[in-house]
Design a protein around this motif. Structure first.
Motif, short mmCIF file in Angstrom:
data_model
loop_
_atom_site.label_atom_id
_atom_site.label_comp_id
_atom_site.label_asym_id
_atom_site.label_seq_id
_atom_site.Cartn_x
_atom_site.Cartn_y
_atom_site.Cartn_z
N SER A 198 0.86 -1.19 0.00
CA SER A 198 0.00 0.00 0.00
C SER A 198 0.89 1.23 0.00
CB SER A 198 -0.92 0.02 1.23
OG SER A 198 -0.16 0.15 2.41
N GLY A 199 0.45 2.28 -0.68
CA GLY A 199 1.24 3.51 -0.71
C GLY A 199 2.66 3.27 -1.14
N SER A 200 3.62 3.62 -0.29
CA SER A 200 5.03 3.44 -0.61
C SER A 200 5.61 2.17 0.02
CB SER A 200 5.83 4.66 -0.14
OG SER A 200 5.70 4.81 1.27
N ASN A 201 4.74 1.25 0.44
CA ASN A 201 5.16 0.01 1.09
C ASN A 201 5.16 -1.15 0.10
OD1 ASN A 201 5.36 1.03 3.86
ND2 ASN A 201 3.15 1.31 3.64
N TYR A 202 6.28 -1.87 0.08
CA TYR A 202 6.46 -2.99 -0.83
C TYR A 202 7.01 -4.19 -0.07
CZ TYR A 202 6.12 0.68 -4.33
OH TYR A 202 5.68 1.73 -5.08
N THR A 203 6.94 -5.35 -0.69
CA THR A 203 7.63 -6.52 -0.19
C THR A 203 8.40 -7.10 -1.36
OG1 THR A 203 5.91 -7.02 1.43
CG2 THR A 203 7.37 -8.82 0.84
N GLY A 204 9.63 -7.44 -1.11
CA GLY A 204 10.45 -8.07 -2.14
C GLY A 204 10.88 -9.45 -1.70
N SER A 205 10.92 -10.37 -2.65
CA SER A 205 11.52 -11.68 -2.41
C SER A 205 12.95 -11.59 -2.92
CB SER A 205 10.75 -12.77 -3.16
OG SER A 205 9.45 -12.90 -2.66
N PHE A 206 13.89 -11.88 -2.03
CA PHE A 206 15.30 -11.74 -2.37
C PHE A 206 16.07 -13.02 -2.04
CE2 PHE A 206 13.90 -7.42 -1.66
CZ PHE A 206 14.61 -6.68 -2.61
N ASN A 207 16.97 -13.39 -2.91
CA ASN A 207 17.93 -14.43 -2.60
C ASN A 207 19.09 -13.76 -1.88
OD1 ASN A 207 16.82 -16.86 -3.60
ND2 ASN A 207 17.31 -16.25 -5.69
N VAL A 208 19.29 -14.13 -0.62
CA VAL A 208 20.38 -13.59 0.19
C VAL A 208 21.44 -14.69 0.30
CG1 VAL A 208 21.04 -12.71 2.46
CG2 VAL A 208 18.82 -12.09 1.48
N PRO A 229 10.21 -6.62 3.67
CA PRO A 229 9.33 -5.45 3.52
C PRO A 229 10.19 -4.19 3.44
CG PRO A 229 9.29 -6.23 5.78
CD PRO A 229 10.17 -7.16 5.02
N PHE A 230 9.81 -3.27 2.56
CA PHE A 230 10.57 -2.03 2.44
C PHE A 230 9.67 -0.90 1.96
CE2 PHE A 230 10.87 -3.98 -1.73
CZ PHE A 230 10.82 -2.93 -2.64
N THR A 231 10.19 0.31 2.14
CA THR A 231 9.49 1.48 1.61
C THR A 231 10.33 2.08 0.49
OG1 THR A 231 10.53 2.95 3.23
CG2 THR A 231 8.35 2.05 3.80
N TYR A 232 9.64 2.70 -0.45
CA TYR A 232 10.30 3.41 -1.55
C TYR A 232 9.64 4.78 -1.63
CZ TYR A 232 11.69 4.72 -6.29
OH TYR A 232 12.20 5.39 -7.38
N THR A 233 10.42 5.82 -1.37
CA THR A 233 9.88 7.18 -1.42
C THR A 233 10.77 8.05 -2.30
OG1 THR A 233 11.06 7.71 0.63
CG2 THR A 233 8.76 7.10 0.85
N GLU A 234 10.12 8.89 -3.08
CA GLU A 234 10.83 9.80 -3.98
C GLU A 234 10.72 11.22 -3.46
OE1 GLU A 234 9.06 9.27 -7.84
OE2 GLU A 234 10.07 7.34 -8.15
N VAL A 235 11.86 11.93 -3.49
CA VAL A 235 11.91 13.35 -3.12
C VAL A 235 12.84 14.03 -4.13
CG1 VAL A 235 12.53 15.04 -1.36
CG2 VAL A 235 11.57 12.84 -0.67
#
Length: 175
Positions: free
Chosen positions: A107-117, A129-135
Motif C-alpha cells: 500500500s502507498g510506498s510500502n512494498y515486499t520483495g523476495s530476495f535471494n540472500v 518489507p521495504f518502503t520506496y519514497t521519492e523526493v
C-alpha cells in the motif's frame, strides 16, 4: 554495417544507463543478542545495481553486495573474530549478496520483495518489507528484516549468541 552496429550498441547502453539508478548514500546495520546484550554492527561499501520502478514491478530488479570484511561492531577483537572461519570467513567468502526475485506493492510506498540472500555461499529466499519514497531527484529505499545466522552457517552451535539477527538497510539513489 559497422555504423549501424555502433549506433545500436550506443542506444542500448544509453537505455540501460538511463534505467539504472546510482547509489548516493547507504547504511547496512545489524543487531544480534550475545549473552543477552544487544550487539550492533554495520557493513560499509554497499555496491548495488538498482532498477526499481514502482509502476513496473515485474521489470524492476535490485542486486546488491557488501564486502564481508567491512563488518564493524566497534570492537576490534570481536570484529576479527567475526571475520574468522567460525563466522563470516571473509578470506573464503568475501561478499554478502542480495538479489531480487520479485516485488509486490502492499500500500502507498510500502512494498515486499523476495530476495535471494547469499552469505558464506549459502542462499536463502527471504521476504523483505521495504518502503520506496521519492523526493526531488532522489529516492530512498528502507527495509528491515530478520535472518537466522545458522541458515548461513554463521557461528555454529553457539549457545550464547542468538540465532536471530535483525538487519536494516537504507539506500538513497539518484533517479
Amino acid at each position: 554495417m559497422i555504423k549501424k552496429l555502433f549506433t545500436l550498441v550506443f542506444l542500448s547502453t544509453l537505455t540501460i544507463t538511463a534505467f539504472a539508478q546510482t547509489v548516493t548514500k547507504s547504511d547496512v546495520s545489524f543487531k544480534i543478542k550475545n549473552l543477552g546484550f544487544n550487539v550492533n554492527g554495520t557493513f560499509t561499501g554497499l555496491q548495488a545495481e538498482i532498477k526499481f520502478k514502482p509502476n513496473d514491478l515485474s521489470g524492476s530488479s535490485i542486486e546488491a553486495s557488501v564486502a564481508s570484511n567491512t563488518v564493524n561492531t566497534d570492537s576490534e577483537g570481536r570484529d576479527n573474530h567475526l571475520k574468522s572461519e567460525d563466522y563470516f570467513d571473509v578470506a573464503k567468502y568475501p561478499k554478502i549478496t542480495l538479489k531480487s526475485v520479485s516485488f509486490k506493492r502492499k500500500s502507498g510506498s510500502n512494498y515486499t520483495g523476495s530476495f535471494n540472500v547469499t552469505i558464506r555461499d549459502k542462499t536463502k529466499l527471504i521476504e523483505i518489507p521495504f518502503t520506496y519514497t521519492e523526493v526531488g531527484n532522489t529516492a530512498q529505499l528502507k527495509g528491515d528484516f530478520m535472518i537466522l545466522r545458522t541458515d548461513f552457517g554463521i557461528g555454529g552451535k553457539n549457545l550464547i549468541l542468538s540465532n536471530e539477527a535483525n538487519v536494516s538497510v537504507s539506500v538513497e539513489i539518484s533517479k
